[in-house]
Design a protein around this motif. Structure first.
Motif, PDB file in Angstrom:
ATOM      1  N   ILE A 220      49.994  48.397  49.326  1.00  0.00           N
ATOM      2  CA  ILE A 220      48.982  48.781  50.350  1.00  0.00           C
ATOM      3  C   ILE A 220      48.730  47.744  51.484  1.00  0.00           C
ATOM      4  CG2 ILE A 220      47.785  50.381  48.902  1.00  0.00           C
ATOM      5  CD1 ILE A 220      45.563  48.401  48.966  1.00  0.00           C
ATOM      6  N   ASN A 221      48.246  48.317  52.649  1.00  0.00           N
ATOM      7  CA  ASN A 221      47.668  47.412  53.627  1.00  0.00           C
ATOM      8  C   ASN A 221      46.329  47.990  54.327  1.00  0.00           C
ATOM      9  OD1 ASN A 221      48.116  49.205  55.983  1.00  0.00           O
ATOM     10  ND2 ASN A 221      50.406  48.818  55.491  1.00  0.00           N
ATOM     11  N   ASP A 222      45.805  47.045  54.842  1.00  0.00           N
ATOM     12  CA  ASP A 222      44.377  47.333  55.553  1.00  0.00           C
ATOM     13  C   ASP A 222      43.585  48.133  54.375  1.00  0.00           C
ATOM     14  OD1 ASP A 222      42.518  48.074  57.140  1.00  0.00           O
ATOM     15  OD2 ASP A 222      43.482  49.575  58.359  1.00  0.00           O
ATOM     16  N   VAL A 223      43.246  47.041  53.465  1.00  0.00           N
ATOM     17  CA  VAL A 223      42.067  47.369  52.520  1.00  0.00           C
ATOM     18  C   VAL A 223      40.804  47.726  52.684  1.00  0.00           C
ATOM     19  CG1 VAL A 223      40.927  46.075  50.528  1.00  0.00           C
ATOM     20  CG2 VAL A 223      43.268  45.590  50.800  1.00  0.00           C
ATOM     21  N   LYS A 224      40.199  47.154  54.101  1.00  0.00           N
ATOM     22  CA  LYS A 224      38.886  47.614  54.324  1.00  0.00           C
ATOM     23  C   LYS A 224      39.023  49.219  54.796  1.00  0.00           C
ATOM     24  CE  LYS A 224      35.459  46.827  57.788  1.00  0.00           C
ATOM     25  NZ  LYS A 224      34.962  45.778  58.901  1.00  0.00           N
ATOM     26  N   ASN A 225      39.967  49.643  55.325  1.00  0.00           N
ATOM     27  CA  ASN A 225      40.346  50.914  55.843  1.00  0.00           C
ATOM     28  C   ASN A 225      40.332  52.040  54.539  1.00  0.00           C
ATOM     29  OD1 ASN A 225      40.287  53.129  57.230  1.00  0.00           O
ATOM     30  ND2 ASN A 225      42.228  52.773  58.093  1.00  0.00           N
ATOM     31  N   ILE A 226      41.211  51.289  53.547  1.00  0.00           N
ATOM     32  CA  ILE A 226      41.404  52.104  52.299  1.00  0.00           C
ATOM     33  C   ILE A 226      40.098  52.342  51.514  1.00  0.00           C
ATOM     34  CG2 ILE A 226      42.522  52.093  50.178  1.00  0.00           C
ATOM     35  CD1 ILE A 226      44.742  51.037  51.725  1.00  0.00           C
ATOM     36  N   LYS A 227      39.244  51.454  51.520  1.00  0.00           N
ATOM     37  CA  LYS A 227      38.343  51.404  50.577  1.00  0.00           C
ATOM     38  C   LYS A 227      37.182  52.472  51.370  1.00  0.00           C
ATOM     39  CE  LYS A 227      33.886  48.884  50.290  1.00  0.00           C
ATOM     40  NZ  LYS A 227      33.097  47.580  50.763  1.00  0.00           N
ATOM     41  N   GLU A 228      37.031  52.352  52.653  1.00  0.00           N
ATOM     42  CA  GLU A 228      36.219  53.559  53.277  1.00  0.00           C
ATOM     43  C   GLU A 228      36.831  54.824  53.100  1.00  0.00           C
ATOM     44  OE1 GLU A 228      36.048  52.255  57.304  1.00  0.00           O
ATOM     45  OE2 GLU A 228      34.790  50.558  56.645  1.00  0.00           O
ATOM     46  N   LEU A 229      38.133  55.066  52.955  1.00  0.00           N
ATOM     47  CA  LEU A 229      38.537  56.402  52.860  1.00  0.00           C
ATOM     48  C   LEU A 229      38.310  56.842  51.385  1.00  0.00           C
ATOM     49  CD1 LEU A 229      41.792  55.836  54.561  1.00  0.00           C
ATOM     50  CD2 LEU A 229      40.125  57.503  55.540  1.00  0.00           C
TER      51      LEU A 229
ATOM     52  N   LYS B  41      43.770  42.780  47.615  1.00  0.00           N
ATOM     53  CA  LYS B  41      45.023  42.370  48.379  1.00  0.00           C
ATOM     54  C   LYS B  41      45.887  43.444  49.022  1.00  0.00           C
ATOM     55  CE  LYS B  41      44.187  37.828  46.127  1.00  0.00           C
ATOM     56  NZ  LYS B  41      45.006  36.773  45.296  1.00  0.00           N
ATOM     57  N   ASN B  42      46.793  43.362  48.261  1.00  0.00           N
ATOM     58  CA  ASN B  42      48.083  44.468  49.094  1.00  0.00           C
ATOM     59  C   ASN B  42      48.637  45.309  48.037  1.00  0.00           C
ATOM     60  OD1 ASN B  42      49.317  42.814  46.997  1.00  0.00           O
ATOM     61  ND2 ASN B  42      51.342  42.632  48.262  1.00  0.00           N
ATOM     62  N   ARG B  43      47.359  45.903  46.914  1.00  0.00           N
ATOM     63  CA  ARG B  43      47.964  46.861  45.809  1.00  0.00           C
ATOM     64  C   ARG B  43      46.952  47.279  45.529  1.00  0.00           C
ATOM     65  NH1 ARG B  43      50.520  44.184  41.440  1.00  0.00           N
ATOM     66  NH2 ARG B  43      49.716  45.287  40.025  1.00  0.00           N
ATOM     67  N   LEU B  44      47.128  48.577  45.029  1.00  0.00           N
ATOM     68  CA  LEU B  44      46.039  49.640  44.374  1.00  0.00           C
ATOM     69  C   LEU B  44      46.450  50.084  43.025  1.00  0.00           C
ATOM     70  CD1 LEU B  44      44.277  52.940  45.846  1.00  0.00           C
ATOM     71  CD2 LEU B  44      45.542  52.921  43.786  1.00  0.00           C
TER      72      LEU B  44
ATOM     73  N   LYS C 136      48.534  62.669  43.552  1.00  0.00           N
ATOM     74  CA  LYS C 136      48.641  63.382  44.486  1.00  0.00           C
ATOM     75  C   LYS C 136      47.174  63.211  45.582  1.00  0.00           C
ATOM     76  CE  LYS C 136      50.839  67.456  42.460  1.00  0.00           C
ATOM     77  NZ  LYS C 136      50.945  68.878  41.865  1.00  0.00           N
ATOM     78  N   ILE C 137      45.954  63.071  44.777  1.00  0.00           N
ATOM     79  CA  ILE C 137      44.829  62.835  45.494  1.00  0.00           C
ATOM     80  C   ILE C 137      44.988  61.257  46.118  1.00  0.00           C
ATOM     81  CG2 ILE C 137      42.294  62.161  45.238  1.00  0.00           C
ATOM     82  CD1 ILE C 137      42.372  64.056  43.024  1.00  0.00           C
ATOM     83  N   ILE C 138      45.464  60.268  45.434  1.00  0.00           N
ATOM     84  CA  ILE C 138      45.615  58.940  45.803  1.00  0.00           C
ATOM     85  C   ILE C 138      46.456  58.930  47.333  1.00  0.00           C
ATOM     86  CG2 ILE C 138      46.472  56.731  45.598  1.00  0.00           C
ATOM     87  CD1 ILE C 138      43.700  57.201  44.375  1.00  0.00           C
ATOM     88  N   GLU C 139      47.901  59.635  47.107  1.00  0.00           N
ATOM     89  CA  GLU C 139      48.653  59.517  48.043  1.00  0.00           C
ATOM     90  C   GLU C 139      48.066  60.499  49.361  1.00  0.00           C
ATOM     91  OE1 GLU C 139      52.141  60.986  46.303  1.00  0.00           O
ATOM     92  OE2 GLU C 139      52.312  59.188  44.875  1.00  0.00           O
ATOM     93  N   SER C 140      47.219  61.585  49.070  1.00  0.00           N
ATOM     94  CA  SER C 140      46.755  62.174  50.305  1.00  0.00           C
ATOM     95  C   SER C 140      45.813  61.422  51.153  1.00  0.00           C
ATOM     96  CB  SER C 140      45.975  63.439  49.917  1.00  0.00           C
ATOM     97  OG  SER C 140      44.975  63.199  48.913  1.00  0.00           O
ATOM     98  N   VAL C 141      44.911  60.375  50.395  1.00  0.00           N
ATOM     99  CA  VAL C 141      44.150  59.457  50.799  1.00  0.00           C
ATOM    100  C   VAL C 141      44.890  58.472  51.636  1.00  0.00           C
ATOM    101  CG1 VAL C 141      42.298  57.792  50.491  1.00  0.00           C
ATOM    102  CG2 VAL C 141      42.348  60.145  49.350  1.00  0.00           C
ATOM    103  N   LEU C 142      46.089  57.951  51.046  1.00  0.00           N
ATOM    104  CA  LEU C 142      46.523  56.618  51.719  1.00  0.00           C
ATOM    105  C   LEU C 142      47.415  57.139  52.874  1.00  0.00           C
ATOM    106  CD1 LEU C 142      47.870  54.617  48.612  1.00  0.00           C
ATOM    107  CD2 LEU C 142      45.834  54.166  49.999  1.00  0.00           C
ATOM    108  N   GLY C 143      47.994  58.170  52.689  1.00  0.00           N
ATOM    109  CA  GLY C 143      48.766  58.340  53.913  1.00  0.00           C
ATOM    110  C   GLY C 143      49.918  57.364  54.346  1.00  0.00           C
ATOM    111  N   ASP C 144      49.801  56.942  55.541  1.00  0.00           N
ATOM    112  CA  ASP C 144      50.933  55.743  55.835  1.00  0.00           C
ATOM    113  C   ASP C 144      50.339  54.364  55.417  1.00  0.00           C
ATOM    114  OD1 ASP C 144      52.573  57.825  56.605  1.00  0.00           O
ATOM    115  OD2 ASP C 144      51.551  57.683  58.723  1.00  0.00           O
ATOM    116  N   LEU C 145      49.112  54.208  54.887  1.00  0.00           N
ATOM    117  CA  LEU C 145      48.604  52.977  54.607  1.00  0.00           C
ATOM    118  C   LEU C 145      49.020  52.470  53.171  1.00  0.00           C
ATOM    119  CD1 LEU C 145      44.882  53.518  55.613  1.00  0.00           C
ATOM    120  CD2 LEU C 145      46.634  52.479  56.852  1.00  0.00           C
TER     121      LEU C 145
END
Length: 306
Positions: A220-229, A264-267, A282-291
């Protein structure tokens, strides 16, 4: 010689010896340490952690002496030759784990690598490569187990060696000339607690697959954004945060389905079944999108969990 009867008699006499007022403070300190280290979670019926045995043979006071050693020095003139020999060997002994090399009783200490010939009795369940946890003494030109023993399936050998070796390397970092024998004598509670967890697991079920964890890893990238999503997604709960790592749990109708850590760079996603993992991906991938991007799936087995 009836070693069991001899051992019980000696332990009774040592406990009477320890009732002296001069030892009261030492025993209170030992009990406080034991309770703190072992904790209340150690409850299974095969528990080997016995306070009195540990107190007598393994607890070391600030001067490095043990209570069995103190007893021997003060009472040796009153002891029989059998008692002297038994106590001297018990003082030198330590708890360890032995691999069965041959059913006839050839064992190897998995830490010190020392081989011993030990009488194992007529146990038809004994298998080569299985492990035995216990204390061995050499007396009357033969090696015997004294006290309780626990048999451990061979599949746990690698995890035991890996975990205990890590602690040994830490110990060596602080004690330049440390040996395995010294480490095992000083850290008997560490080894006993580790083995007790294994005993608890093997008592619960004979089905090893019941303890498998289905894991998926995403880069992953942009941990802050992923956390909020993730926090906005229904059923997702932020459990706690620690040193830049964010721990989530996912619930479906109040039932825990998955746990995740974002750092860091992983979930990392962990589920207790393959079906749950498929749904969660499926849920995770829908949340992450291009992130984020799926990296790999794996199954963590029982031997990796211990």
């Amino acid at each position: 010689m009836n070693f069991e009867s001899l051992e019980m008699g000696i332990e009774e006499n040592v406990l009477k010896f320890l009732s002296k007022y001069e030892f009261q403070k030492h025993i209170e300190e030992a009990k406080a340490y034991f309770d703190t280290y072992v904790g209340e979670e150690i409850t299974n019926d095969k528990m080997m952690i016995d306070f009195n045995s540990w107190l007598i043979y393994d607890y070391q006071m600030k001067d490095g002496s043990t209570f069995i050693g103190k007893y021997y020095e003060e009472k040796k003139e009153e002891l029989s030759e059998e008692e002297k020999e038994f106590i001297q060997n018990k003082i030198k002994s330590f708890l360890s784990i032995y691999e069965i090399k041959e059913k006839e009783g050839v064992l190897e200490d998995i830490f010190t690598k020392k081989e011993l010939c030990v009488h194992l009795g007529k146990n038809t369940q004994i298998k080569c490569k299985d492990l035995i946890f216990g204390r061995i003494i050499e007396i009357e030109k033969k090696a015997i187990f004294v006290g309780n023993t626990i048999y451990i399936p061979e599949l746990f050998k690698n995890s035991i060696e890996r975990n205990i070796l890590f602690k040994y390397e830490e110990y060596k970092g602080k004690n330049k000339y440390a040996t395995w024998e010294e480490f095992l004598k000083r850290n008997s509670l560490l080894l006993q607690k580790h083995v007790d967890i294994i005993a608890d697991v093997t008592n619960e079920t004979e089905n090893e697959d019941a303890y498998n964890v289905w894991q998926s890893i995403y880069l992953i990238n942009d941990v802050k954004n992923i956390k909020e999503l993730l926090q906005k997604h229904k059923g997702m709960q932020l459990d706690f945060e620690e040193e830049g790592s964010h721990y989530f749990k996912y619930f479906d109708q109040e039932e825990l389905v998955a746990e995740m850590v974002v750092e860091k760079n992983r979930l990392e996603l962990e589920c207790n079944s393959e079906n749950d993992r498929t749904k969660m991906k499926k849920i995770i991938e829908s949340v992450l999108g291009d992130l984020g991007k799926h990296y790999k799936d794996e199954i963590i087995g029982l031997e990796d969990i211990i």
